[in-house]
Design an enzyme around this catalytic site. Structure first.
Site, PDB file in Angstrom:
ATOM      1  N   GLY A  36     -10.530  -6.601  10.181  1.00  0.00           N
ATOM      2  CA  GLY A  36      -9.648  -7.163   9.146  1.00  0.00           C
ATOM      3  C   GLY A  36      -8.286  -7.473   9.767  1.00  0.00           C
ATOM      4  N   HIS A  37      -7.752  -6.492  10.510  1.00  0.00           N
ATOM      5  CA  HIS A  37      -6.498  -6.745  11.239  1.00  0.00           C
ATOM      6  C   HIS A  37      -6.717  -7.854  12.265  1.00  0.00           C
ATOM      7  CE1 HIS A  37      -6.055  -2.298  10.217  1.00  0.00           C
ATOM      8  NE2 HIS A  37      -5.016  -2.852   9.613  1.00  0.00           N
ATOM      9  N   GLY A 147      -3.581  -8.892   4.213  1.00  0.00           N
ATOM     10  CA  GLY A 147      -4.965  -9.131   3.788  1.00  0.00           C
ATOM     11  C   GLY A 147      -5.088  -9.044   2.267  1.00  0.00           C
ATOM     12  N   GLN A 153      -0.356  -5.141  -3.078  1.00  0.00           N
ATOM     13  CA  GLN A 153       0.661  -5.125  -2.016  1.00  0.00           C
ATOM     14  C   GLN A 153       1.148  -6.559  -1.744  1.00  0.00           C
ATOM     15  OE1 GLN A 153       0.639  -2.546   1.594  1.00  0.00           O
ATOM     16  NE2 GLN A 153      -0.283  -4.294   2.572  1.00  0.00           N
TER      17      GLN A 153
HETATM   18  O1  PAF Z   1      -1.144  -2.455   4.579  1.00  0.00           O
HETATM   19  C1  PAF Z   1      -0.675  -1.623   5.357  1.00  0.00           C
HETATM   20  O2  PAF Z   1      -1.257  -1.263   6.381  1.00  0.00           O
HETATM   21  C2  PAF Z   1       0.670  -1.000   5.040  1.00  0.00           C
HETATM   22  O3  PAF Z   1       0.848  -0.824   3.674  1.00  0.00           O
HETATM   23  C3  PAF Z   1       1.866  -1.793   5.640  1.00  0.00           C
HETATM   24  C4  PAF Z   1       1.969  -3.173   5.036  1.00  0.00           C
HETATM   25  C5  PAF Z   1       1.701  -1.905   7.140  1.00  0.00           C
HETATM   26  C6  PAF Z   1       3.174  -1.050   5.356  1.00  0.00           C
HETATM   27  O4  PAF Z   1       3.172   0.213   5.923  1.00  0.00           O
END
Ligand code: PAF
Length: 282
Positions: A36-37, A147, A153
Protein backbone atom coordinates in the site's frame (compact mmCIF):
# COMPACT_ATOMS: atom_id res chain seq x y z
CA UNK A 1 19.34 7.69 -0.67
CA UNK A 2 19.79 10.00 2.32
CA UNK A 3 18.43 9.25 5.80
CA UNK A 4 17.87 12.47 7.75
CA UNK A 5 16.99 12.59 11.43
CA UNK A 6 17.19 16.32 12.21
CA UNK A 7 14.51 18.90 11.42
CA UNK A 8 16.88 21.72 10.50
CA UNK A 9 18.88 19.49 8.11
CA UNK A 10 15.65 18.37 6.44
CA UNK A 11 14.27 21.92 6.15
CA UNK A 12 17.53 23.30 4.77
CA UNK A 13 17.70 20.54 2.17
CA UNK A 14 14.11 20.88 0.91
CA UNK A 15 14.40 24.68 0.85
CA UNK A 16 17.53 24.33 -1.31
CA UNK A 17 15.77 21.83 -3.60
CA UNK A 18 12.78 24.16 -3.96
CA UNK A 19 15.10 27.08 -4.82
CA UNK A 20 16.58 24.90 -7.56
CA UNK A 21 13.06 24.40 -8.94
CA UNK A 22 12.70 20.73 -7.99
CA UNK A 23 9.19 19.40 -7.35
CA UNK A 24 9.00 17.56 -4.05
CA UNK A 25 6.61 14.69 -3.35
CA UNK A 26 6.10 13.36 0.17
CA UNK A 27 4.70 10.12 1.64
CA UNK A 28 4.19 10.27 5.44
CA UNK A 29 4.15 6.85 7.13
CA UNK A 30 4.60 5.12 10.47
CA UNK A 31 6.86 2.53 8.83
CA UNK A 32 6.43 -1.25 8.62
CA UNK A 33 5.95 -0.58 4.95
CA UNK A 34 3.81 -2.77 2.69
CA UNK A 35 2.61 -2.63 -0.91
CA UNK A 36 0.00 0.00 0.00
CA UNK A 37 2.85 2.35 0.89
CA UNK A 38 4.62 1.00 -2.19
CA UNK A 39 1.83 2.29 -4.43
CA UNK A 40 2.01 5.77 -2.79
CA UNK A 41 5.80 5.79 -3.23
CA UNK A 42 5.50 4.79 -6.90
CA UNK A 43 3.08 7.65 -7.61
CA UNK A 44 5.29 10.01 -5.64
CA UNK A 45 8.33 8.94 -7.70
CA UNK A 46 6.46 9.27 -10.99
CA UNK A 47 4.91 12.67 -10.33
CA UNK A 48 7.80 14.54 -8.69
CA UNK A 49 11.53 15.22 -9.07
CA UNK A 50 12.32 14.36 -5.47
CA UNK A 51 10.61 11.63 -3.46
CA UNK A 52 10.59 11.98 0.33
CA UNK A 53 9.35 9.32 2.77
CA UNK A 54 8.92 9.93 6.49
CA UNK A 55 8.90 7.12 9.03
CA UNK A 56 7.70 8.14 12.47
CA UNK A 57 5.45 6.22 14.86
CA UNK A 58 3.60 9.23 16.17
CA UNK A 59 2.83 8.75 19.89
CA UNK A 60 0.34 11.62 19.92
CA UNK A 61 -2.19 9.78 17.73
CA UNK A 62 -2.37 6.71 20.00
CA UNK A 63 -4.76 6.57 22.95
CA UNK A 64 -3.48 5.42 26.38
CA UNK A 65 -4.94 1.91 25.90
CA UNK A 66 -3.80 1.58 22.28
CA UNK A 67 -0.95 -0.26 20.59
CA UNK A 68 1.87 2.34 20.57
CA UNK A 69 4.33 -0.01 22.29
CA UNK A 70 3.50 -3.04 20.15
CA UNK A 71 3.07 -1.17 16.84
CA UNK A 72 5.16 -3.20 14.36
CA UNK A 73 8.54 -1.70 13.42
CA UNK A 74 11.17 -2.92 10.95
CA UNK A 75 13.67 -0.23 10.00
CA UNK A 76 15.91 -2.55 7.97
CA UNK A 77 13.11 -3.75 5.72
CA UNK A 78 11.65 -0.23 5.41
CA UNK A 79 14.99 1.09 4.16
CA UNK A 80 15.22 -1.76 1.63
CA UNK A 81 11.69 -1.09 0.35
CA UNK A 82 12.41 2.66 0.16
CA UNK A 83 15.51 1.91 -1.95
CA UNK A 84 13.45 -0.34 -4.22
CA UNK A 85 10.96 2.50 -4.75
CA UNK A 86 13.79 4.94 -5.53
CA UNK A 87 13.09 7.20 -2.58
CA UNK A 88 15.61 10.07 -2.44
CA UNK A 89 15.25 11.02 1.21
CA UNK A 90 13.93 9.24 4.30
CA UNK A 91 13.05 11.58 7.14
CA UNK A 92 13.45 9.45 10.27
CA UNK A 93 13.10 11.66 13.35
CA UNK A 94 13.04 10.49 16.96
CA UNK A 95 10.19 11.26 19.35
CA UNK A 96 12.42 13.83 21.13
CA UNK A 97 13.13 15.61 17.87
CA UNK A 98 9.43 15.86 16.97
CA UNK A 99 8.11 16.56 20.47
CA UNK A 100 10.88 18.14 22.55
CA UNK A 101 10.47 18.83 26.29
CA UNK A 102 8.17 21.84 26.20
CA UNK A 103 5.77 20.91 23.42
CA UNK A 104 2.38 22.67 23.67
CA UNK A 105 0.79 23.10 20.24
CA UNK A 106 -1.79 20.77 18.67
CA UNK A 107 -4.06 21.03 15.63
CA UNK A 108 -7.75 20.32 16.20
CA UNK A 109 -9.96 19.88 13.13
CA UNK A 110 -13.56 20.28 14.27
CA UNK A 111 -16.72 18.19 13.60
CA UNK A 112 -15.38 15.67 11.06
CA UNK A 113 -13.03 14.23 13.70
CA UNK A 114 -15.84 13.32 16.12
CA UNK A 115 -17.48 10.62 14.02
CA UNK A 116 -16.46 7.18 12.61
CA UNK A 117 -12.97 6.30 13.98
CA UNK A 118 -12.84 9.59 15.92
CA UNK A 119 -15.79 8.49 18.07
CA UNK A 120 -13.94 5.49 19.51
CA UNK A 121 -10.43 7.00 19.30
CA UNK A 122 -10.72 10.40 21.01
CA UNK A 123 -7.68 12.54 20.28
CA UNK A 124 -6.54 10.32 17.41
CA UNK A 125 -7.12 12.86 14.64
CA UNK A 126 -5.73 15.68 16.78
CA UNK A 127 -2.52 13.64 16.83
CA UNK A 128 -2.67 12.91 13.10
CA UNK A 129 -3.38 16.54 12.14
CA UNK A 130 -0.62 17.79 14.43
CA UNK A 131 2.07 15.47 13.12
CA UNK A 132 1.06 15.90 9.46
CA UNK A 133 0.99 19.69 9.96
CA UNK A 134 4.49 19.54 11.45
CA UNK A 135 5.80 17.23 8.71
CA UNK A 136 4.39 19.51 5.98
CA UNK A 137 6.18 22.47 7.58
CA UNK A 138 9.41 20.51 7.81
CA UNK A 139 9.39 18.95 4.34
CA UNK A 140 7.45 21.64 2.44
CA UNK A 141 6.41 19.30 -0.37
CA UNK A 142 4.46 20.23 -3.48
CA UNK A 143 2.40 17.04 -3.20
CA UNK A 144 1.57 14.75 -0.27
CA UNK A 145 0.20 11.20 -0.65
CA UNK A 146 -2.32 9.21 1.40
CA UNK A 147 -4.25 5.97 0.90
CA UNK A 148 -8.05 5.83 0.60
CA UNK A 149 -8.12 3.04 3.21
CA UNK A 150 -7.80 5.80 5.82
CA UNK A 151 -10.75 7.67 4.31
CA UNK A 152 -11.45 9.83 7.36
CA UNK A 153 -7.77 10.74 7.70
CA UNK A 154 -7.83 11.93 4.07
CA UNK A 155 -10.90 14.12 4.69
CA UNK A 156 -9.35 15.57 7.86
CA UNK A 157 -6.03 16.36 6.16
CA UNK A 158 -7.75 17.98 3.16
CA UNK A 159 -9.77 20.15 5.54
CA UNK A 160 -6.69 21.13 7.56
CA UNK A 161 -4.71 21.97 4.41
CA UNK A 162 -7.59 24.12 3.16
CA UNK A 163 -8.31 25.84 6.49
CA UNK A 164 -4.66 26.58 7.32
CA UNK A 165 -3.78 27.58 3.73
CA UNK A 166 -0.97 25.05 3.50
CA UNK A 167 0.46 25.20 -0.04
CA UNK A 168 0.43 21.49 -0.84
CA UNK A 169 -1.66 19.27 -3.10
CA UNK A 170 -3.24 16.33 -1.26
CA UNK A 171 -3.25 13.19 -3.44
CA UNK A 172 -5.37 10.19 -2.39
CA UNK A 173 -4.69 6.81 -3.97
CA UNK A 174 -6.91 3.70 -4.06
CA UNK A 175 -6.70 1.08 -1.34
CA UNK A 176 -4.32 -1.78 -2.15
CA UNK A 177 -5.71 -5.21 -1.28
CA UNK A 178 -4.61 -8.79 -0.84
CA UNK A 179 -5.96 -11.23 -3.45
CA UNK A 180 -8.87 -12.11 -1.13
CA UNK A 181 -9.83 -8.43 -0.69
CA UNK A 182 -8.30 -7.67 2.71
CA UNK A 183 -7.01 -4.09 2.68
CA UNK A 184 -3.25 -3.94 3.31
CA UNK A 185 -2.40 -2.53 6.73
CA UNK A 186 0.59 -2.74 9.06
CA UNK A 187 -1.85 -3.92 11.74
CA UNK A 188 -2.74 -7.07 9.73
CA UNK A 189 0.46 -8.43 11.31
CA UNK A 190 -1.50 -8.83 14.58
CA UNK A 191 -3.96 -11.34 13.06
CA UNK A 192 -3.74 -15.01 13.99
CA UNK A 193 -4.20 -17.55 11.19
CA UNK A 194 -7.87 -18.05 12.11
CA UNK A 195 -8.57 -14.33 12.33
CA UNK A 196 -6.81 -13.79 9.02
CA UNK A 197 -9.25 -16.26 7.40
CA UNK A 198 -12.20 -14.16 8.61
CA UNK A 199 -10.70 -10.74 7.83
CA UNK A 200 -11.72 -10.63 4.11
CA UNK A 201 -15.32 -10.40 5.41
CA UNK A 202 -14.86 -6.63 5.78
CA UNK A 203 -14.43 -6.09 2.04
CA UNK A 204 -17.03 -8.75 1.20
CA UNK A 205 -19.52 -6.80 3.32
CA UNK A 206 -18.72 -3.57 1.49
CA UNK A 207 -19.08 -5.28 -1.90
CA UNK A 208 -22.40 -6.85 -0.86
CA UNK A 209 -23.63 -3.39 0.22
CA UNK A 210 -22.46 -1.83 -3.03
CA UNK A 211 -24.41 -4.47 -4.98
CA UNK A 212 -27.54 -3.71 -2.88
CA UNK A 213 -27.19 0.00 -3.66
CA UNK A 214 -26.74 -0.73 -7.36
CA UNK A 215 -29.94 -2.81 -7.14
CA UNK A 216 -31.73 0.29 -5.84
CA UNK A 217 -31.39 0.25 -2.03
CA UNK A 218 -31.62 3.84 -0.78
CA UNK A 219 -32.28 3.41 2.92
CA UNK A 220 -29.05 3.70 4.94
CA UNK A 221 -30.57 2.16 8.09
CA UNK A 222 -31.74 -0.96 6.30
CA UNK A 223 -28.43 -1.20 4.46
CA UNK A 224 -26.19 -0.87 7.53
CA UNK A 225 -28.31 -3.41 9.43
CA UNK A 226 -27.90 -5.82 6.55
CA UNK A 227 -24.15 -5.13 6.50
CA UNK A 228 -23.78 -5.77 10.23
CA UNK A 229 -25.64 -9.09 9.95
CA UNK A 230 -23.57 -10.18 6.97
CA UNK A 231 -20.33 -9.17 8.68
CA UNK A 232 -21.20 -10.97 11.92
CA UNK A 233 -22.01 -14.15 10.03
CA UNK A 234 -18.75 -14.13 8.04
CA UNK A 235 -16.52 -12.82 10.80
CA UNK A 236 -17.85 -14.36 14.04
CA UNK A 237 -14.64 -13.60 15.96
CA UNK A 238 -14.92 -9.89 15.15
CA UNK A 239 -16.56 -7.14 17.17
CA UNK A 240 -18.09 -4.44 15.04
CA UNK A 241 -17.16 -0.92 16.14
CA UNK A 242 -19.17 0.82 13.46
CA UNK A 243 -20.84 0.26 10.10
CA UNK A 244 -21.84 3.58 8.57
CA UNK A 245 -23.05 5.22 5.41
CA UNK A 246 -21.94 8.86 5.38
CA UNK A 247 -21.61 11.86 3.11
CA UNK A 248 -18.10 11.57 1.63
CA UNK A 249 -17.22 15.20 2.38
CA UNK A 250 -18.96 16.09 5.63
CA UNK A 251 -18.84 12.53 7.02
CA UNK A 252 -22.38 13.05 8.34
CA UNK A 253 -24.71 10.04 8.18
CA UNK A 254 -26.90 10.27 5.09
CA UNK A 255 -30.70 10.09 5.27
CA UNK A 256 -30.99 8.70 1.78
CA UNK A 257 -28.31 6.98 -0.30
CA UNK A 258 -27.59 9.30 -3.20
CA UNK A 259 -24.71 11.48 -4.43
CA UNK A 260 -21.22 10.53 -3.26
CA UNK A 261 -21.40 8.32 -0.20
CA UNK A 262 -18.77 6.58 1.86
CA UNK A 263 -19.58 3.13 3.23
CA UNK A 264 -17.19 2.60 6.09
CA UNK A 265 -16.65 0.03 8.81
CA UNK A 266 -14.33 -0.77 11.69
CA UNK A 267 -13.98 -4.15 13.36
CA UNK A 268 -11.92 -5.37 16.29
CA UNK A 269 -10.57 -8.78 15.43
CA UNK A 270 -8.33 -10.20 18.16
CA UNK A 271 -5.55 -7.68 18.74
CA UNK A 272 -6.18 -5.90 15.45
CA UNK A 273 -8.53 -3.04 14.78
CA UNK A 274 -9.34 -3.21 11.07
CA UNK A 275 -10.98 -0.51 8.97
CA UNK A 276 -12.14 -0.47 5.38
CA UNK A 277 -14.42 1.57 3.12
CA UNK A 278 -15.72 2.11 -0.39
CA UNK A 279 -16.52 5.43 -1.98
CA UNK A 280 -19.60 5.27 -4.22
CA UNK A 281 -21.15 7.67 -6.67
CA UNK A 282 -24.84 6.82 -6.72
O1 PAF B 1 -1.51 6.93 8.07
C1 PAF B 1 -0.52 6.91 8.80
O2 PAF B 1 0.37 6.06 8.71
C2 PAF B 1 -0.39 7.98 9.87
O3 PAF B 1 -1.62 8.33 10.41
C3 PAF B 1 0.36 9.25 9.38
C4 PAF B 1 -0.40 9.95 8.28
C5 PAF B 1 1.74 8.86 8.88
C6 PAF B 1 0.53 10.23 10.54
O4 PAF B 1 1.27 9.67 11.57
Amino acid sequence: MKIITRIKTMQNLTQKLRREGQRIGFVPTMGYLHDGHGSLLKACRRQNDISVLSIFVNPVQFGPQEDLQSYPRDKKNDVLLAKKENVDIIFYPSEKVMYPGRYLTYIHVDEITATLCGASRPGHFRGVATVVGKLLNIIQPHRVYFGQKDAQQCVVIRQMVQDLNIPVRVCVLPTVREKDGLALSSRNAYLTEKERQEAPALYQTLKMAEAEIRRGEQDPRRLTQMMAQFLNSRCPQGNIEYVMCVNAETLEPVKIIQGTVLLALAVRLGKARLIDNVLLRV
